[in-house]
Design a protein around this motif. Sequence first.
Motif, mmCIF file in Angstrom:
data_model
loop_
_atom_site.group_PDB
_atom_site.id
_atom_site.type_symbol
_atom_site.label_atom_id
_atom_site.label_comp_id
_atom_site.label_asym_id
_atom_site.label_seq_id
_atom_site.Cartn_x
_atom_site.Cartn_y
_atom_site.Cartn_z
ATOM 1 N N VAL A 11 0.427 -1.447 -0.176
ATOM 2 C CA VAL A 11 -0.146 -0.047 -0.165
ATOM 3 C C VAL A 11 0.526 1.506 0.506
ATOM 4 C CG1 VAL A 11 -1.390 1.357 1.791
ATOM 5 C CG2 VAL A 11 -2.484 -0.937 0.951
ATOM 6 N N HIS A 12 2.135 1.450 0.754
ATOM 7 C CA HIS A 12 3.076 2.772 0.482
ATOM 8 C C HIS A 12 3.468 3.066 -0.457
ATOM 9 C CE1 HIS A 12 4.865 5.349 2.645
ATOM 10 N NE2 HIS A 12 5.397 4.887 3.010
ATOM 11 N N TYR A 13 3.952 1.631 -1.603
ATOM 12 C CA TYR A 13 5.553 1.887 -2.208
ATOM 13 C C TYR A 13 4.006 1.773 -3.295
ATOM 14 C CZ TYR A 13 8.111 2.776 0.949
ATOM 15 O OH TYR A 13 8.905 3.766 1.595
ATOM 16 N N ILE A 14 3.442 0.247 -3.608
ATOM 17 C CA ILE A 14 2.512 -0.309 -5.125
ATOM 18 C C ILE A 14 0.730 0.957 -5.627
ATOM 19 C CG2 ILE A 14 1.965 -1.822 -6.247
ATOM 20 C CD1 ILE A 14 4.227 -2.635 -5.928
ATOM 21 N N VAL A 15 0.703 1.239 -3.813
ATOM 22 C CA VAL A 15 -0.492 1.820 -4.376
ATOM 23 C C VAL A 15 -0.078 3.275 -4.934
ATOM 24 C CG1 VAL A 15 -2.275 3.414 -3.276
ATOM 25 C CG2 VAL A 15 -2.035 0.433 -3.087
ATOM 26 N N PRO A 16 0.830 3.718 -4.485
ATOM 27 C CA PRO A 16 1.357 5.499 -5.071
ATOM 28 C C PRO A 16 1.866 4.906 -6.835
ATOM 29 C CG PRO A 16 1.902 5.222 -2.730
ATOM 30 C CD PRO A 16 1.194 3.497 -3.294
ATOM 31 N N TYR A 17 2.935 4.265 -7.011
ATOM 32 C CA TYR A 17 3.086 3.829 -8.383
ATOM 33 C C TYR A 17 1.339 3.562 -9.086
ATOM 34 C CZ TYR A 17 4.269 1.542 -12.352
ATOM 35 O OH TYR A 17 4.531 0.503 -13.668
ATOM 36 N N CYS A 18 0.545 2.665 -8.689
ATOM 37 C CA CYS A 18 -0.352 2.796 -9.467
ATOM 38 C C CYS A 18 -0.923 4.308 -10.167
ATOM 39 C CB CYS A 18 -1.325 1.575 -8.867
ATOM 40 S SG CYS A 18 -0.119 0.292 -8.926
ATOM 41 N N LEU A 19 -1.029 4.926 -8.694
ATOM 42 C CA LEU A 19 -1.499 6.309 -8.231
ATOM 43 C C LEU A 19 -0.899 7.538 -9.510
ATOM 44 C CD1 LEU A 19 -3.065 7.090 -5.003
ATOM 45 C CD2 LEU A 19 -4.631 6.754 -7.082
ATOM 46 N N ALA A 20 0.186 7.124 -9.297
ATOM 47 C CA ALA A 20 0.984 7.593 -11.042
ATOM 48 C C ALA A 20 0.924 7.862 -12.017
ATOM 49 C CB ALA A 20 2.952 7.543 -10.548
ATOM 50 N N MET A 21 1.029 6.212 -12.164
ATOM 51 C CA MET A 21 0.860 5.509 -14.015
ATOM 52 C C MET A 21 -0.732 6.025 -13.771
ATOM 53 S SD MET A 21 3.593 4.114 -14.393
ATOM 54 C CE MET A 21 4.541 5.175 -12.857
ATOM 55 N N LEU A 22 -1.377 6.600 -13.432
ATOM 56 C CA LEU A 22 -2.510 7.018 -13.555
ATOM 57 C C LEU A 22 -2.848 8.493 -14.035
ATOM 58 C CD1 LEU A 22 -5.769 5.734 -13.750
ATOM 59 C CD2 LEU A 22 -6.280 5.878 -11.974
ATOM 60 N N ALA A 23 -2.593 9.437 -13.136
ATOM 61 C CA ALA A 23 -2.056 10.737 -12.326
ATOM 62 C C ALA A 23 -0.891 10.967 -14.607
ATOM 63 C CB ALA A 23 -1.020 10.745 -12.148
ATOM 64 N N VAL A 24 -0.166 10.271 -14.637
ATOM 65 C CA VAL A 24 0.384 10.198 -15.964
ATOM 66 C C VAL A 24 -0.136 9.912 -17.202
ATOM 67 C CG1 VAL A 24 2.411 9.519 -17.598
ATOM 68 C CG2 VAL A 24 2.612 9.600 -15.262
ATOM 69 N N TYR A 25 -1.291 8.589 -17.044
ATOM 70 C CA TYR A 25 -2.118 8.887 -18.056
ATOM 71 C C TYR A 25 -2.882 9.996 -18.318
ATOM 72 C CZ TYR A 25 -6.400 6.932 -20.330
ATOM 73 O OH TYR A 25 -7.435 6.073 -21.279
ATOM 74 N N ALA A 26 -3.604 10.195 -17.439
ATOM 75 C CA ALA A 26 -4.557 11.142 -17.398
ATOM 76 C C ALA A 26 -4.088 12.879 -18.032
ATOM 77 C CB ALA A 26 -5.400 11.596 -15.938
ATOM 78 N N MET A 27 -3.162 12.658 -16.941
ATOM 79 C CA MET A 27 -2.080 14.379 -18.033
ATOM 80 C C MET A 27 -2.155 14.505 -19.600
ATOM 81 S SD MET A 27 1.681 14.619 -16.283
ATOM 82 C CE MET A 27 1.351 14.128 -14.899
ATOM 83 N N PHE A 28 -1.583 13.341 -20.201
ATOM 84 C CA PHE A 28 -1.695 12.988 -21.105
ATOM 85 C C PHE A 28 -2.775 12.969 -21.524
ATOM 86 C CE2 PHE A 28 2.976 12.476 -20.456
ATOM 87 C CZ PHE A 28 3.683 12.715 -21.593
#
Length: 490
Positions: A157-174
Amino acid sequence: MRLLEQKKLAWLFLILFIVSLLPVLYLSGYVHASGDDYGYGTLTHLAWLGTHSLWQTLKAATVTVGNYYYGWQGTWFTIFLMALQPEVFSPDAYWIVPWVMLGINIGTTSLLTHYFLVTRLRLSRATWGCVNSLLLLAMIQFFPRTKSAMFWWNGAVHYIVPYCLAMLAVYAMFRFVDTGERRFLILCCICMFCLGGSSYLAPLFALIVLFYLLLSVGRKKRYSWWLLVPATLEAAGLIVSFLAPGNKCRGGEEFGFHWSLAVLTVLKCFWEGALSIVTYVRSCPAVFFFFLIIGILLAEEFCRRDVQVRFPMPLLFFGMMFCLYCAMYAPGLYAGVEVSGGVPNTIFQVFLLTLLADLVYGVGWLCTRQKKTLKQSSSRFWKVYLPLLCAGALLVFLQKGTLKQSTFYRCVSYVTSGQAGDYQAQMEERLALLLDPELEEVELPAMNPEQGPLMHMEVMEDPDAWTNTVVREFFLKKKVVQVPRIQERG
């Protein structure tokens, strides 16, 4: 014919990837909460036992965030999730952890690769299927710390979940930059707001990618500057996290911002990044064999299709990706404390993503300039590509000892050796003791120390040890202590 062959390869790699996950999913029946899971989940567990109200449990999670914010660390979003570990609700619910972590990891990574390869570059779905399966195979099979990647709620939760949120954020910004649709801006705001309260690697990754994006399209698409809104939300969340009084409890009284340390950290990041690449080459040759296959498939696809995307200044792009990767070392180096197992996992994931980006960009740049020559070469597979594949396969075979470090091998050997069954029997034994309402002082027989890829933080003989304390409070006991295991005579 080539497209048909790639479709067959895509199915082959997908089947290989699914098979590689079977031992991990099989071990989901063996996992249990441990250590920090009990510490962060005590208040929520008591709230659930007392009320069976989800709302009251969520309120208890916010109280947990406040306690740790003042007493240990400021990552408010991931602490909130830690407080909701599955055994809060049921002693039999922890099996869901590997399924959830693998699911969100695979889902968000696949979403991002599909967007860039299929939506943006217009490559075939078959090529994307091959590339994505090989990327995920390398990522999941060679995680530096398997426990924190998929088997332990607190660490994942402390590392995999933030990584996945970052992937989703990058997808959304592009997607927002490409379409201008408000829904993608809102999605980016939500993701980056949550990243503001997460472990620092993933938020840093998202901010750097956003900076790169605005640098490249800010002049052409003025509305892209609206992405400063989610960036501000993340920055505000990070400031709240940085200012947590508990950070000094964990990092010491000297914890804080120092210019000299910041400059030294930047220099160390590049050194650590370069050293780690050498380590990856030596310890994970199979990963680079997978990427060799990806490179060949991309070359075939770029030569077959008329790709309209330009790939200017490849050296600049490679340098930017290297800086992005090296930046992941900054939080750990700056803090100067021993990092948890999730840190090398996130760094490894970012390394693979930047390596894939470099490969796609480099092959795309080469193919757009040498398309005729490469088409002639690609028609002679047996003379060009086969020797490369054979050399890569030989390297992996000569380093076959490293394959024993794969998640598949470790999980299979843990089960076939009988250690998994022994661990499960002992965990069921101790859970029966801890869940017995008639026992107020519990003596737990010592566990087998071989937990393989699973996570277990053992209670001690000292009843006041930290693990003993959190287990005692979670299960509402007066005393929990470890005692020697009496060996049965055959």
